[in-house]
Every structure is written in structure tokens, then in C-alpha cells.
Design a protein around this motif. Structure first.
Motif, short mmCIF file in Angstrom:
data_model
loop_
_atom_site.label_atom_id
_atom_site.label_comp_id
_atom_site.label_asym_id
_atom_site.label_seq_id
_atom_site.Cartn_x
_atom_site.Cartn_y
_atom_site.Cartn_z
N SER A 6 -12.39 29.06 113.27
CA SER A 6 -13.59 28.76 114.06
C SER A 6 -13.27 29.03 115.52
CB SER A 6 -14.01 27.31 113.87
OG SER A 6 -15.09 26.99 114.72
N THR A 65 -15.08 34.31 113.83
CA THR A 65 -15.19 33.14 112.97
C THR A 65 -15.42 33.55 111.52
OG1 THR A 65 -16.02 31.71 114.73
CG2 THR A 65 -16.60 31.09 112.48
N SER A 114 -9.06 25.94 114.74
CA SER A 114 -10.21 25.85 115.62
C SER A 114 -9.73 26.11 117.04
CB SER A 114 -10.85 24.46 115.53
OG SER A 114 -12.00 24.38 116.35
N THR A 155 -9.51 29.16 107.40
CA THR A 155 -10.84 29.07 108.01
C THR A 155 -10.68 29.03 109.52
OG1 THR A 155 -11.74 27.88 106.11
CG2 THR A 155 -12.96 27.73 108.18
N SER A 170 -14.87 28.96 119.24
CA SER A 170 -16.01 28.46 120.02
C SER A 170 -16.00 29.05 121.43
CB SER A 170 -15.99 26.93 120.09
OG SER A 170 -14.74 26.47 120.53
#
Lengths: 113, 113
Positions: B110, B84, B12, B108, B112
Motif C-alpha cells: 500500500s 499499490t 505500507s 500486499t 499512500s
């Protein structure tokens, strides 16, 4: 577009039932592979069909069987469904060597209750 | 035993950061492919690498195949929210082992804003 088409998109079955999933490969491709993808995991190879024969098989029980038709389309059959068979089933088409990469369909989401 | 180990499993980050995803194995692959998968969709091929030491660039994405063809990396420069998704590496053992793809568990990502 003539990409990989899978049907149905979603399916709910009861434990012990049988299911058939269908796949039409990308135009020009003659090899079809099936994968099972559990939530949060990478796809697991089930088997591959070429010239209407099963050419390669992954570590899946005999409850999983398939077929390829003369037009290169394919079916995946699963008998005696278990709760653990719930997953996204992906079909991928390619040329026989696979060296140019695989084109995947959007998958069939199977839920066994 | 997982044939292809991907790391990290989750990432992330903020928009504009750089990141690297690794794919490692003790097996030698005839080719290695990277895919990106979005929720509810099948994996989409990003790149195929075949030659040991090969480096391929796709806009802000740089892919490298290890000299021994056992590992690969994906580097993304200046990540954007559109990056993403689930990134999957997949290898083909080739030869008698066939062309079926063996997938890692995926990373995974992500991003932002």
C-alpha cells in the motif's frame, strides 16, 4: 484483445451441489491451468491441461475434475461442494513450456453457502 | 509446507520511498515469475527470470534471480500510489515436476500519497 475469458464472474452455490466453470484461453495459447485462490492467499495449482489431457495435477481431491476441448477452451468441475471451496478460481493460459509466462483471466468468484 | 516464502506479507509506505520484497525457497526453480494482482482481477505477469544471477529492470522495478535459482527479489524505487497491489512470486520446478506455477502467499503493498 483475445485475453483469457472466464465465465461466470460470480456464482453462489449450496453445499453439496455441483458447479462448472469455463475458460477460453488467450489466442495462440494451447495450455490451460486452473488455480484456486482463497482470500489473502496466493493461488494454489489445481491442474493443467494440454492436448485435451490432464498433464499435471496439484494436491486437490477427485471432486475437482476438468476437461479441455479441441479449441483449447477448458472447464473446471467441482462436485459435492463444501463451504471451504469458496474462493476465486483462476484460469491461466500459456504455451506448453510456460517459459513465456502465464496469462490469467479475471477469475470466477465462487461462494458456497 | 510453503515451498515459496514471501516477505514481508504486508507493506505500507509513503510515496517516494523505496522497498524490497523477497521470495525464498529451498527448492531450485527452472524459472521464476513475478505477478501483480489488483482486487477482483487475475494476476498480471511483470517479469520472468530464468538464469541464476539474472537482473531485469522494468522502469522503477528491479528483479533479481539468485545465483542458485532458489530465491528472488523485487525492488521498487520511488514508489507511487499506482504501485499499490498484491505482488506474487511464482516458480516452476520444471523437468518431471512440470511447468505448473507454485505461488508464494504474496506481499500486499500500500503506497499512500
Amino acid at each position: 484483445d483475445a485475453g483469457v475469458t472466464q465465465s461466470p464472474t460470480h456464482l453462489i452455490k449450496t453445499r453439496g451441489q455441483q458447479v462448472t466453470l469455463r475458460c477460453s484461453p488467450k489466442s495462440g495459447h494451447d495450455t490451460v491451468s486452473w488455480y484456486q485462490q482463497a482470500l489473502g492467499q496466493g493461488p494454489q495449482f489445481i491442474f493443467q491441461y494440454y492436448e485435451e489431457e490432464e498433464r499435471q495435477r496439484g494436491n486437490f481431491p477427485d471432486r475437482f475434475s476438468g476437461h479441455q476441448f479441441p479449441n483449447y477452451s477448458s472447464e473446471l468441475n467441482v462436485n459435492a461442494l463444501l463451504l471451504g471451496d469458496s474462493a476465486l478460481y483462476l484460469c491461466a493460459s500459456s504455451f506448453p513450456t510456460g517459459a513465456s509466462g502465464y496469462t490469467f483471466g479475471s477469475g470466477t468468484r465462487l461462494t458456497v453457502v | 509446507t510453503q515451498l515459496l516464502e514471501q516477505s514481508p506479507q504486508f507493506l505500507s509506505i509513503q510515496e517516494g520511498e523505496n522497498l524490497t520484497v523477497y521470495c525464498n525457497s529451498s527448492s531450485v526453480f527452472s524459472s521464476l515469475q513475478w505477478y501483480r494482482q489488483e482486487p477482483g482481477e487475475g494476476p498480471v505477469l511483470l517479469v520472468t527470470v530464468v538464469t541464476g544471477g539474472e537482473v531485469k529492470k522494468l522502469k522503477r522495478l528491479t528483479f533479481q534471480f539468485g545465483d542458485a535459482r532458489k530465491d528472488s527479489s523485487l525492488h521498487i524505487t520511488a514508489a507511487q500510489p499506482g504501485d499499490t497491489g498484491l505482488y506474487l512470486c511464482a516458480g516452476a520446478l520444471g523437468g518431471q515436476a512440470g511447468t505448473a506455477l507454485i505461488f508464494g502467499k504474496g506481499t500486499t503493498l500500500s503506497v499512500s500519497s
